[in-house]
Design a protein around this motif. Structure first.
Motif, PDB file in Angstrom:
ATOM      1  N   LYS A  27      -8.917   0.354  -4.301  1.00  0.00           N
ATOM      2  CA  LYS A  27      -8.735   1.023  -2.998  1.00  0.00           C
ATOM      3  C   LYS A  27      -8.156   0.047  -1.969  1.00  0.00           C
ATOM      4  N   VAL A  28      -8.605  -1.204  -2.026  1.00  0.00           N
ATOM      5  CA  VAL A  28      -8.099  -2.198  -1.067  1.00  0.00           C
ATOM      6  C   VAL A  28      -6.628  -2.496  -1.340  1.00  0.00           C
ATOM      7  N   PHE A  29      -6.243  -2.602  -2.608  1.00  0.00           N
ATOM      8  CA  PHE A  29      -4.810  -2.810  -2.911  1.00  0.00           C
ATOM      9  C   PHE A  29      -3.990  -1.632  -2.409  1.00  0.00           C
ATOM     10  N   GLN A  33      -0.867  -1.755   0.294  1.00  0.00           N
ATOM     11  CA  GLN A  33       0.446  -1.121   0.092  1.00  0.00           C
ATOM     12  C   GLN A  33       0.745  -0.142   1.229  1.00  0.00           C
ATOM     13  N   LYS A  34      -0.256   0.644   1.602  1.00  0.00           N
ATOM     14  CA  LYS A  34      -0.058   1.667   2.657  1.00  0.00           C
ATOM     15  C   LYS A  34       0.314   1.007   3.987  1.00  0.00           C
ATOM     16  N   ALA A  93      -6.110  -7.653  11.906  1.00  0.00           N
ATOM     17  CA  ALA A  93      -6.452  -6.373  12.552  1.00  0.00           C
ATOM     18  C   ALA A  93      -6.963  -5.388  11.499  1.00  0.00           C
ATOM     19  N   LEU A  94      -6.353  -5.408  10.307  1.00  0.00           N
ATOM     20  CA  LEU A  94      -6.752  -4.447   9.262  1.00  0.00           C
ATOM     21  C   LEU A  94      -8.140  -4.782   8.714  1.00  0.00           C
ATOM     22  N   ILE A  95      -8.441  -6.085   8.534  1.00  0.00           N
ATOM     23  CA  ILE A  95      -9.774  -6.427   7.986  1.00  0.00           C
ATOM     24  C   ILE A  95     -10.848  -6.321   9.064  1.00  0.00           C
TER      25      ILE A  95
END
Ligand SMILES: Nc1nc2c(ncn2[C@@H]2O[C@H](COP(=O)(O)OP(=O)(O)OP(=O)(O)O)[C@@H](O)[C@H]2O)c(=O)[nH]1
Ligand SMILES: Nc1ncnc2c1ncn2[C@@H]1O[C@H](COP(=O)(O)OP(=O)(O)O)[C@@H](O)[C@H]1O
Ligand SMILES: [Mg+2]
Length: 164
Positions: A27-29, A33-34, A93-95
């Protein structure tokens, strides 16, 4: 068409608790990608206590240093070089914020809020600045030719400028 901003590299870690769960890792990969990060290099590795103490040397003496090193040597983990414009800032920001319990309140859609366990076992790392990223990439990927990548970026931006 506005010129494409230059790409940047950052060092990302999917820490042992996350890597041990293949469904969450997949899911994290997908999130990577997203969010349009290009994975330039990746490896799965197991650290010695010495490796962990070297990488997290800035935190030696803090109350959580021992538990942090114990956590980071508790199993294999993924190290990635991620590339996109503003990669360092975008990955941080994403983490999300360091502490998952607080992230679940203040930043509920970030990866640490979704997958992090506790303040120490927060499942992700991201370089916090350009110099840190350079050092951390060298720490995990001494074989990566950073100078050559930077030259290629300069060439790409010259080519895209002439196409304007
Ligand atoms: N300032 C400070 N905070 C502490 C100290 N001990 C624990 N904490 C904080 O309280 C959190 C929970 O502490 P613990 O219950 O020992 O740890 P835990 O719940 O197993 O979570 P982690 O050890 O963080 O994975 C820690 O993650 C720290 O953020 C301390 O001596 N000083
Ligand atoms: N107060 C804390 N309690 C427990 N663990 C902590 C604490 N602060 C930091 N850590 C652990 O040390 C790692 C490095 O800390 P720091 O560099 O401050 O955060 P970040 O990883 O967000 O850059 C964190 O990812 C986390 O695993
Ligand atoms: Mg940090």
């Amino acid at each position: 068409m506005p010129p494409r901003p230059p790409a940047q590299l950052t060092l990302a870690l999917l820490k042992p608790d996350l890597t041990a769960n293949s469904i969450k890792t997949a899911k994290v990969f997908a999130h990577i990608q997203k969010n349009e990060f290009n994975i330039v290099a990746q490896k799965k590795l197991l650290w010695s206590k010495r490796d962990a103490e070297a990488f997290y040397g800035e935190h030696r003496g803090k109350f959580f240093f021992e538990r942090l090193c114990g956590y980071m040597t508790s199993g294999h983990f993924h190290a990635l070089i991620l590339e996109k414009p503003n990669a360092i800032q975008d990955w941080r920001a994403l983490i999300g914020p360091t502490h998952p319990p607080r992230a679940r309140i203040n930043a509920p859609s970030t990866l640490r809020s979704l997958y992090g366990l506790t303040d120490t076992r927060n499942s992700f790392h991201g370089s916090d600045a350009v110099d840190t990223a350079k050092n951390e990439i060298g720490f995990f990927f001494p074989e990566f030719e950073l100078d050559r990548w930077e030259e290629e970026q300069k060439h790409r931006s010259c080519v895209s400028d002439t196409k304007e």
